[in-house]
Design a protein around this motif. Sequence first.
Motif, PDB file in Angstrom:
ATOM      1  N   ILE A 163      -0.486  -0.567 -18.686  1.00 52.09           N
ATOM      2  CA  ILE A 163      -0.947   0.821 -18.612  1.00 52.09           C
ATOM      3  C   ILE A 163      -2.387   0.867 -18.125  1.00 52.09           C
ATOM      4  CG2 ILE A 163      -1.485   2.869 -19.999  1.00 52.09           C
ATOM      5  CD1 ILE A 163       0.925   2.170 -21.753  1.00 52.09           C
ATOM      6  N   ASP A 164      -3.125  -0.178 -18.507  1.00 50.08           N
ATOM      7  CA  ASP A 164      -4.511  -0.260 -18.072  1.00 50.08           C
ATOM      8  C   ASP A 164      -4.594  -0.610 -16.595  1.00 50.08           C
ATOM      9  OD1 ASP A 164      -7.312  -0.404 -18.280  1.00 50.08           O
ATOM     10  OD2 ASP A 164      -7.197  -2.582 -18.482  1.00 50.08           O
ATOM     11  N   VAL A 165      -3.782  -1.590 -16.211  1.00 45.72           N
ATOM     12  CA  VAL A 165      -3.877  -2.145 -14.864  1.00 45.72           C
ATOM     13  C   VAL A 165      -3.203  -1.266 -13.811  1.00 45.72           C
ATOM     14  CG1 VAL A 165      -3.329  -4.132 -13.416  1.00 45.72           C
ATOM     15  CG2 VAL A 165      -3.968  -4.460 -15.819  1.00 45.72           C
ATOM     16  N   ARG A 166      -1.986  -0.813 -14.112  1.00 42.49           N
ATOM     17  CA  ARG A 166      -1.274   0.005 -13.124  1.00 42.49           C
ATOM     18  C   ARG A 166      -0.718   1.264 -13.760  1.00 42.49           C
ATOM     19  NH1 ARG A 166       2.301  -4.523 -10.071  1.00 42.49           N
ATOM     20  NH2 ARG A 166       3.225  -4.647 -12.134  1.00 42.49           N
ATOM     21  N   PRO A 167      -1.600   2.127 -14.181  1.00 42.87           N
ATOM     22  CA  PRO A 167      -1.145   3.299 -14.942  1.00 42.87           C
ATOM     23  C   PRO A 167      -0.097   4.123 -14.184  1.00 42.87           C
ATOM     24  CG  PRO A 167      -3.414   3.574 -14.202  1.00 42.87           C
ATOM     25  CD  PRO A 167      -3.044   2.153 -13.923  1.00 42.87           C
ATOM     26  N   ASP A 168      -0.277   4.281 -12.888  1.00 38.73           N
ATOM     27  CA  ASP A 168       0.655   5.113 -12.133  1.00 38.73           C
ATOM     28  C   ASP A 168       2.066   4.544 -12.177  1.00 38.73           C
ATOM     29  OD1 ASP A 168      -1.384   6.783 -11.471  1.00 38.73           O
ATOM     30  OD2 ASP A 168      -1.764   5.850  -9.532  1.00 38.73           O
ATOM     31  N   TYR A 169       2.164   3.248 -11.997  1.00 37.76           N
ATOM     32  CA  TYR A 169       3.477   2.622 -11.988  1.00 37.76           C
ATOM     33  C   TYR A 169       4.169   2.807 -13.331  1.00 37.76           C
ATOM     34  CZ  TYR A 169       2.481   0.247  -7.583  1.00 37.76           C
ATOM     35  OH  TYR A 169       2.215  -0.035  -6.271  1.00 37.76           O
ATOM     36  N   VAL A 170       3.427   2.590 -14.393  1.00 34.12           N
ATOM     37  CA  VAL A 170       4.027   2.707 -15.723  1.00 34.12           C
ATOM     38  C   VAL A 170       4.425   4.148 -16.008  1.00 34.12           C
ATOM     39  CG1 VAL A 170       3.637   2.410 -18.185  1.00 34.12           C
ATOM     40  CG2 VAL A 170       2.722   0.744 -16.566  1.00 34.12           C
ATOM     41  N   LYS A 171       3.542   5.057 -15.656  1.00 40.33           N
ATOM     42  CA  LYS A 171       3.822   6.468 -15.895  1.00 40.33           C
ATOM     43  C   LYS A 171       5.084   6.897 -15.155  1.00 40.33           C
ATOM     44  CE  LYS A 171       1.457  10.921 -15.919  1.00 40.33           C
ATOM     45  NZ  LYS A 171       0.350  11.699 -15.305  1.00 40.33           N
TER      46      LYS A 171
ATOM     47  N   LEU B  11      10.922   5.091  -5.097  1.00 42.11           N
ATOM     48  CA  LEU B  11      10.913   5.290  -6.551  1.00 42.11           C
ATOM     49  C   LEU B  11      11.423   4.049  -7.265  1.00 42.11           C
ATOM     50  CD1 LEU B  11      10.610   7.041  -9.073  1.00 42.11           C
ATOM     51  CD2 LEU B  11      12.911   7.919  -8.657  1.00 42.11           C
ATOM     52  N   ALA B  12      12.487   3.473  -6.735  1.00 44.31           N
ATOM     53  CA  ALA B  12      13.058   2.285  -7.360  1.00 44.31           C
ATOM     54  C   ALA B  12      12.029   1.158  -7.403  1.00 44.31           C
ATOM     55  CB  ALA B  12      14.307   1.849  -6.596  1.00 44.31           C
ATOM     56  N   GLN B  13      11.330   0.977  -6.292  1.00 48.17           N
ATOM     57  CA  GLN B  13      10.333  -0.090  -6.244  1.00 48.17           C
ATOM     58  C   GLN B  13       9.195   0.170  -7.230  1.00 48.17           C
ATOM     59  OE1 GLN B  13       9.079  -1.871  -2.466  1.00 48.17           O
ATOM     60  NE2 GLN B  13      10.634  -0.627  -1.449  1.00 48.17           N
ATOM     61  N   VAL B  14       8.758   1.422  -7.287  1.00 49.01           N
ATOM     62  CA  VAL B  14       7.679   1.755  -8.218  1.00 49.01           C
ATOM     63  C   VAL B  14       8.140   1.485  -9.655  1.00 49.01           C
ATOM     64  CG1 VAL B  14       6.259   3.608  -9.156  1.00 49.01           C
ATOM     65  CG2 VAL B  14       6.638   3.462  -6.682  1.00 49.01           C
ATOM     66  N   CYS B  15       9.344   1.920  -9.975  1.00 49.14           N
ATOM     67  CA  CYS B  15       9.848   1.738 -11.334  1.00 49.14           C
ATOM     68  C   CYS B  15       9.978   0.247 -11.674  1.00 49.14           C
ATOM     69  CB  CYS B  15      11.213   2.417 -11.502  1.00 49.14           C
ATOM     70  SG  CYS B  15      11.087   4.200 -11.623  1.00 49.14           S
ATOM     71  N   LYS B  16      10.437  -0.507 -10.709  1.00 50.12           N
ATOM     72  CA  LYS B  16      10.605  -1.947 -10.933  1.00 50.12           C
ATOM     73  C   LYS B  16       9.256  -2.568 -11.304  1.00 50.12           C
ATOM     74  CE  LYS B  16      12.815  -5.994  -8.915  1.00 50.12           C
ATOM     75  NZ  LYS B  16      12.196  -6.729  -7.797  1.00 50.12           N
TER      76      LYS B  16
ATOM     77  N   GLU C 229       0.826  -1.207   0.000  1.00 52.73           N
ATOM     78  CA  GLU C 229       0.000   0.000   0.000  1.00 52.73           C
ATOM     79  C   GLU C 229       0.860   1.256   0.000  1.00 52.73           C
ATOM     80  OE1 GLU C 229      -3.636  -1.992   2.537  1.00 52.73           O
ATOM     81  OE2 GLU C 229      -2.758  -0.109   3.240  1.00 52.73           O
ATOM     82  N   ILE C 230       1.957   1.191   0.748  1.00 49.92           N
ATOM     83  CA  ILE C 230       2.872   2.336   0.775  1.00 49.92           C
ATOM     84  C   ILE C 230       3.376   2.624  -0.643  1.00 49.92           C
ATOM     85  CG2 ILE C 230       5.008   3.267   1.746  1.00 49.92           C
ATOM     86  CD1 ILE C 230       3.006   2.608   3.905  1.00 49.92           C
ATOM     87  N   ILE C 231       3.826   1.563  -1.312  1.00 51.27           N
ATOM     88  CA  ILE C 231       4.356   1.743  -2.666  1.00 51.27           C
ATOM     89  C   ILE C 231       3.263   2.215  -3.619  1.00 51.27           C
ATOM     90  CG2 ILE C 231       5.485   0.549  -4.588  1.00 51.27           C
ATOM     91  CD1 ILE C 231       7.238   1.134  -2.154  1.00 51.27           C
ATOM     92  N   ASP C 232       2.076   1.693  -3.413  1.00 51.87           N
ATOM     93  CA  ASP C 232       0.929   2.147  -4.206  1.00 51.87           C
ATOM     94  C   ASP C 232       0.732   3.654  -4.064  1.00 51.87           C
ATOM     95  OD1 ASP C 232      -0.043  -0.080  -5.476  1.00 51.87           O
ATOM     96  OD2 ASP C 232      -2.082   0.192  -4.688  1.00 51.87           O
ATOM     97  N   ALA C 233       0.762   4.097  -2.832  1.00 50.40           N
ATOM     98  CA  ALA C 233       0.564   5.523  -2.578  1.00 50.40           C
ATOM     99  C   ALA C 233       1.696   6.324  -3.214  1.00 50.40           C
ATOM    100  CB  ALA C 233       0.513   5.786  -1.073  1.00 50.40           C
ATOM    101  N   ALA C 234       2.913   5.832  -3.065  1.00 49.55           N
ATOM    102  CA  ALA C 234       4.053   6.534  -3.665  1.00 49.55           C
ATOM    103  C   ALA C 234       3.869   6.644  -5.174  1.00 49.55           C
ATOM    104  CB  ALA C 234       5.348   5.809  -3.332  1.00 49.55           C
ATOM    105  N   ALA C 235       3.468   5.530  -5.794  1.00 50.49           N
ATOM    106  CA  ALA C 235       3.270   5.537  -7.247  1.00 50.49           C
ATOM    107  C   ALA C 235       2.240   6.589  -7.635  1.00 50.49           C
ATOM    108  CB  ALA C 235       2.823   4.159  -7.716  1.00 50.49           C
ATOM    109  N   ALA C 236       1.158   6.625  -6.901  1.00 53.08           N
ATOM    110  CA  ALA C 236       0.079   7.559  -7.228  1.00 53.08           C
ATOM    111  C   ALA C 236       0.560   9.004  -7.133  1.00 53.08           C
ATOM    112  CB  ALA C 236      -1.103   7.331  -6.286  1.00 53.08           C
ATOM    113  N   VAL C 237       1.265   9.309  -6.066  1.00 53.16           N
ATOM    114  CA  VAL C 237       1.684  10.690  -5.870  1.00 53.16           C
ATOM    115  C   VAL C 237       2.826  11.057  -6.818  1.00 53.16           C
ATOM    116  CG1 VAL C 237       2.287  12.441  -4.203  1.00 53.16           C
ATOM    117  CG2 VAL C 237       1.018  10.448  -3.457  1.00 53.16           C
TER     118      VAL C 237
END
Lengths: 201, 201, 201, 201
Positions: free
Chosen positions: B102-110, B62-67, B18-26
Motif C-alpha cells: 500500500i505504501d509502495v504502489r497504492p494505486d495498484y492495491v486500491k 485492469l487485469a494487469q493492474v490487479c495482478k 509505464e502504460i500500466i502505471d498510468a492505467a493504475a493511477a487513473v
Amino acid sequence: MPATKAAAAASPKRRAAEIIDAAAAVFAEKSYHGTTTQDIAARLGIRQASLYYYVRSKEDALAQVCKLGVEGFLEFSEEIAGNGDSAAGRLAAIVRSHLAPIDVRPDYVKVFLTERQHLPKVRRKAISRTARAYEGVIEGVIRDGIRSGELAPATDPRLATLALLGMCNEATRWINTARGAGVEETARAFSRLLLDGLIRR
Amino acid sequence: MPATKAAAAASPKRRAAEIIDAAAAVFAEKSYHGTTTQDIAARLGIRQASLYYYVRSKEDALAQVCKLGVEGFLEFSEEIAGNGDSAAGRLAAIVRSHLAPIDVRPDYVKVFLTERQHLPKVRRKAISRTARAYEGVIEGVIRDGIRSGELAPATDPRLATLALLGMCNEATRWINTARGAGVEETARAFSRLLLDGLIRR
Amino acid sequence: MPATKAAAAASPKRRAAEIIDAAAAVFAEKSYHGTTTQDIAARLGIRQASLYYYVRSKEDALAQVCKLGVEGFLEFSEEIAGNGDSAAGRLAAIVRSHLAPIDVRPDYVKVFLTERQHLPKVRRKAISRTARAYEGVIEGVIRDGIRSGELAPATDPRLATLALLGMCNEATRWINTARGAGVEETARAFSRLLLDGLIRR
Amino acid sequence: MPATKAAAAASPKRRAAEIIDAAAAVFAEKSYHGTTTQDIAARLGIRQASLYYYVRSKEDALAQVCKLGVEGFLEFSEEIAGNGDSAAGRLAAIVRSHLAPIDVRPDYVKVFLTERQHLPKVRRKAISRTARAYEGVIEGVIRDGIRSGELAPATDPRLATLALLGMCNEATRWINTARGAGVEETARAFSRLLLDGLIRR
DNA sequence: GATGAATGAGCTTTCATTCAT
DNA sequence: GATGAATGAAAGCTCATTCAT
C-alpha cells in the motif's frame, strides 16, 4: 382493482422510493459507472424511459442514494459523544451506531462510501465536510479518554479513528453474509478488539 | 535521435510498464468504468490509439493492474505465518507486510481492492480464491494464538481477521496523505491497537 | 490508390470543411432543430458517429456555419461606406455586396439569418452586436445622403435600412432558383427600385 | 364556482383558441422543432397531457397556426387589385393590407412564413399554391401599371414583387418593437420607397 | 512504434403521445 | 375537462476498438 401491471402496489411517494432503492442496489453491485439506467429499470420491471418520470438523471439518483446513505451517521455520533459515559462506553456505542445503518441499508451506505466521488464537485465537497466532522467527533472522544487517563497515553487519536472507521466501513462488504457475521456479533467483537486488543490478560 | 517528446527515453519493456502505471493511477482516481482510454492516453501524452500497441484492451489493463496489486500479499504472509515467532509477533509482522505494498504502489492495491469486481468471472474467481487463502492464513495465526493461550479465548478469529484487513485496506485511502500518516507510524499504531487495545493498563 | 470508400478525395482540413458544408445545406433545408445528425452524416455518406471526429457537437456545427455565414458582410460595407462615392452609388454597392455572399454561399447565409437564434446566449449576443453595427453603417450612408441633399428629406433612415435588408435577405429564399433570378439582375433591379422607385418619370 | 386556477374564465371554444395562441407564440419564439409540447403547456399553466384534449397533435397545432397566419392575405389583395384605383394607389394599399395581419397577429404570420415548411407535404403544397397566387396578384398590378405607362417600363415585375414581399415579410421581425416602428409609419415609408425611391427630386 | 480516421455498439436523455381515472 | 403515469421511438453523444499508413 388496478388494471395496469406496473402501477400495481404503489402509492405516489412510495414508487419514487422504490426507484431509489433499485438504484442503490444496482449501484452497490456494479458501481455507478458500471450501471446502466436499463439495469435499474430492469430490476423494477419497467421501461428505461419510465425512470425519468421519477428521477431527473442518473446522477440525481446517485445523489439521492448518497444522501440517504450518509444520513444517521453524524447525528447519533454527536449525541453519543456528548453523553456522560466513559470514553470506552462511548466508543463502543459509536461502533454500534456506525454499524446500524450498514445493517439496515447496506446498499445505501456502500454506495455512499464508494461512489460519492462521482458526484459533481459541489455536492461532493459538502458531503466531505460532513464526513470530516464525523471523524472529528470520534477523534474527540479518544482525546478525551487519553486526557482523563482512561485510554493509553501512547495512542494516536487520528490513526485510532481511522482504524475504527476502516474496520467498520469494510463491513459493508460482508455484514449479514455467510462470509461475515451479523451486526450484534460484529459490534461486540469490534468494540472489544478496539478497547482490549487481542492479547489475553 | 528521438523526435517525439514522449517516446524519448524508454526501453521497450519499460514503456509497457509505464502504460500500466498510468492505467493504475487513473483507475484509482476515477474507477474502472469512470475512466476512458483517452484519460490514460492523456496522462502519458500519447494518442488513444497508441495504447493498443501495448495493451490488448482496457480490461486487459485492469487485469494487469490487479495482478500487480495483489502480488506480494500472499507470499509474505505464508512466510510470516510459518516462522517460529509468537502469535503477537506474527500478527504485527502481517500488519507491516500488508501495509508495505500500500505504501509502495497504492494505486495498484486500491484498484485491486475496489475494481477487481469488474474483471471477467474466470479471472475474478481465481483472484477471490487467492484472497480467501490469504484471509485463511491470518485467521490461522489467530487460532494458533488462542489455542496456545497467548490470545484472548473469547476472540472470534474470523471477525478479528476482517477487522485487521478492514483497517489496513481502508488505509489505501489516506496513507501518505496529509489526512493520514506514513506506513511506519501506521503499522506501529495498528499493531498496538490490535494487540493491546485502547484501554490503558 | 485509396482503398477506403469515404476517405477518397479529402485532405485533412478539406474534410472538416465538407462536414460544415453538409451541415449548412441540411440546416438550410430542414432548420436546425429539424435536422438530425444522421441527416448530415447521410449527406456525406458516412456514419453518424463519424461526424464527431470533426465536430464537437451539433451546436458547434451551427456556430461554425453561422460564423461563415456572417463573414464578409461587415467588412465590405465599411469599405464601401467610406469611399468617396455619392450616397446613391454607395447604396447600390452595398446592395451588390450584400447579395454577393447570398449568391456564393446561400446555405450559410440563410442559416445565419434564420437559425442563429438557437445559438447559446453568449455567441448569439456577439453576433447580434455585429449585425447591429452593420445596420448602423447602412443607416449612416442614408443619413449622409439626406444631409447632403442627395436623398429625399422625408426619408426615415431606419425604415429605409430595414427595407433594404429585408428585401435582400429574403432573397436567400429564391436567388438562383427558377422562381427568382440571378444576382446580377437582382442587384440591378433592387438598386434601381430603392433609388428611383417604381413610378415612371 | 371554478376550482382550478387556469380553467377559470373560459368558454369551450375560447379555450381552444387560447391553446393555439400559446402555440403560435412559442413556435414564433423557438421555432416549431425547437418547441416542446411542455413549452406550450407551461405558457398556459396546464399539464402537457391536457393539451391533447384540445389539439390532435403538435403538428395539428402548427397547421392551425399557419392557417390563421395566412388568412386575410389573399382575399384583400384580390379585392384591392380589382378596384379601379391607379397602380400606385393599389400597390400602396397592398403594402398596407399586407402589413395589417403582421400588426395584429405577428406570431401567426411569422410562424406561417418560417415554419410552414414543416407541415406534411399535402398541406404545404396547398399553402404554397395560395402563396403563389398572392404573388401573382401583386405581379399583375405591376404589369398593369407598366402597360398603362404609370410605372417605369424597365421594371422587372417579378423582382419588384419579391422586393415588396421581402421587405414587408421581414417586418415580422421588428414591427412594433423598439428596434423598428409601428405599422402606420412603416406602411407609409415602404409605399413611398417603393414608388418614389430614395433619390430627391 | 505511433497515429489519424472511422465506426459499431451502446449510453443517457428527451419527447410526443396514450390512457385509465 | 384534466392529469398522473407510462412508454415507444428516436435523438445526440461517447467510447473502446480497428486498421491502413
